[in-house]
Design an enzyme around this catalytic site. Structure first.
Site, PDB file in Angstrom:
ATOM      1  N   LYS A  75      17.890  64.065  31.057  1.00 38.71           N
ATOM      2  CA  LYS A  75      18.175  63.939  29.799  1.00 38.71           C
ATOM      3  C   LYS A  75      17.243  62.596  29.222  1.00 38.71           C
ATOM      4  O   LYS A  75      17.339  61.712  28.023  1.00 38.71           O
ATOM      5  CB  LYS A  75      19.399  62.864  30.400  1.00 38.71           C
ATOM      6  CG  LYS A  75      20.767  64.456  30.461  1.00 38.71           C
ATOM      7  CD  LYS A  75      21.632  64.006  30.592  1.00 38.71           C
ATOM      8  CE  LYS A  75      22.623  64.589  30.513  1.00 38.71           C
ATOM      9  NZ  LYS A  75      23.985  65.186  31.067  1.00 38.71           N
ATOM     10  N   LYS A 131      22.026  80.419  30.183  1.00 43.21           N
ATOM     11  CA  LYS A 131      23.049  80.446  30.428  1.00 43.21           C
ATOM     12  C   LYS A 131      24.251  79.704  29.465  1.00 43.21           C
ATOM     13  O   LYS A 131      23.599  79.522  28.662  1.00 43.21           O
ATOM     14  CB  LYS A 131      22.971  79.040  31.696  1.00 43.21           C
ATOM     15  CG  LYS A 131      23.825  79.435  32.789  1.00 43.21           C
ATOM     16  CD  LYS A 131      24.077  78.072  33.968  1.00 43.21           C
ATOM     17  CE  LYS A 131      24.570  77.326  34.317  1.00 43.21           C
ATOM     18  NZ  LYS A 131      25.788  77.057  35.712  1.00 43.21           N
ATOM     19  N   LYS A 135      27.856  75.650  24.828  1.00 44.62           N
ATOM     20  CA  LYS A 135      28.885  74.928  24.651  1.00 44.62           C
ATOM     21  C   LYS A 135      28.962  75.646  22.820  1.00 44.62           C
ATOM     22  O   LYS A 135      29.694  75.789  22.047  1.00 44.62           O
ATOM     23  CB  LYS A 135      29.450  73.505  24.103  1.00 44.62           C
ATOM     24  CG  LYS A 135      30.522  73.830  25.669  1.00 44.62           C
ATOM     25  CD  LYS A 135      30.669  72.366  25.889  1.00 44.62           C
ATOM     26  CE  LYS A 135      31.015  72.298  27.664  1.00 44.62           C
ATOM     27  NZ  LYS A 135      31.159  71.414  28.159  1.00 44.62           N
TER      28      LYS A 135
END
Ligand code: TRP
Length: 324
Positions: free
Chosen positions: A115, A195, A198
């Site tokens: 991140k 995967k 959103k």
């Protein structure tokens, strides 16, 4: 007397998709049924500040996710359900743990490394994220923590912190176990090698109306490359296994064997099954979002109950380390 204490948090970074539902939320629902277990579930709004955020989104996402969990079946009478920032003791304990943890242990966390790279300017909260998480867990003396496999390194750190504290100051904390979910990979509809995440048409959201589900499923990629099993088709079967009946799965597997799989038929049935599965949930959520005061009361009550336990633990901690 409850013999097991389960603690888990969810970040609120937008609407939940059915991968989140099957992977995480559903497990929380199962755990809260156990009579011998006390569950603490919270929305990790403080963790939501570790990557770039804006105040409007933070508050509306938090409310939306709180309504989602309640509508899906988190029972605030059984589970202690609250917002992380409402129980001030988490942050104080996290400071104590900060002062016990060498920087090196934080720098090697893989989530931090990933991140920090994608942020413009990573803040210190991103580095100490796992310490706050250790505090979230240990303040309730959790015995087990249900999380996805991306979080196991953080739970390991929580155990290290517990051990270090106990050895140095006297035993207070149990070392929590990771309660791993069965790995379940629901893939993106539009790029089934990835995967589900959103955004856009790749994800089916719990909030999607049946029409919207059908629209997205229609676009779902099912192409097969080079005679391999198509990951897109397998993904649809995985969804059918969870939301449909065994007969439906057998029926379409039969078609598949005969090389006569009718995608339009499969998608239509799947859209109907998923749409039906979440009907009650969607109604309940709309109702909750229309009753913001009630929602606030539920969260305040949860925070109150959590606070009683957290304050006691913090008291013990302060005594041990010599904070007056
Ligand atoms: N970091 C967790 C996640 O991204 C969320 C979280 C915060 C959490 N505090 C926690 C999970 C404590 C378990 C226990 O999923």
């Amino acid at each position: 007397m409850k013999s097991e204490t389960i603690v888990s948090g969810a970040r609120a970074s937008g609407k939940l998709h059915i991968g989140n539902y099957l992977g995480a939320l559903k497990q929380w629902l199962e755990l809260q049924k156990k009579e011998t277990t006390q569950c603490y579930f919270f929305i990790a709004d403080l963790h939501g500040m570790t990557t770039s955020f804006n105040p409007k989104e933070l508050s509306s996402n938090t409310l939306d996710v709180a309504a989602t969990y309640l509508a899906a079946g988190i029972d605030p009478k059984k589970s202690i359900f609250f917002l992380q920032n409402h129980v001030l003791e988490h942050a104080t304990l996290s400071w104590v743990f900060n002062c016990l943890t060498p920087l090196g242990e934080l720098y090697r966390m893989t989530q931090f490394k990933d991140k920090a790279q994608s942020e413009d300017q990573a803040n210190s909260g991103l580095l100490t994220y796992p310490i706050l998480m250790a505090a979230d867990i240990l303040i309730y003396k959790a015995t087990a923590v249900p999380v996805g496999d991306d979080q196991t390194q953080h739970i390991e750190l929580a155990r290290t912190v517990a051990r270090k504290f106990n050895n140095r100051f006297g035993k207070i904390f149990p070392e929590p176990q990771t309660y791993m979910r069965k790995p379940l990979r629901i893939m993106s509809l539009t790029d089934p090698e990835k995967k589900m995440s959103k955004t856009g048409d790749e994800a089916l959201l719990m909030d999607d109306e049946p029409k919207e589900i059908m629209r997205k499923l229609k676009k779902a990629v099912t192409a097969t490359e080079g005679g391999k099993k198509s990951p897109g088709v397998e993904n649809l079967f995985l969804l059918l296994e969870h939301f449909g009946t065994k007969e439906q799965t057998d029926y379409f597997r039969g078609q598949q064997k005969n090389d006569s799989l009718k995608f339009s038929e499969l998608k239509e049935i799947l859209a109907r099954d998923i749409g039906n599965y979440f009907v009650e949930y969607r109604e309940k959520k709309q109702e909750l979002l229309g009753k913001k005061e009630y929602l606030a009361e539920v969260l305040a009550d949860g925070a109150n109950r959590a606070h009683k336990v957290a304050a006691q633990t913090l008291f013990e901690v302060k005594q041990k380390i010599g904070l007056l």
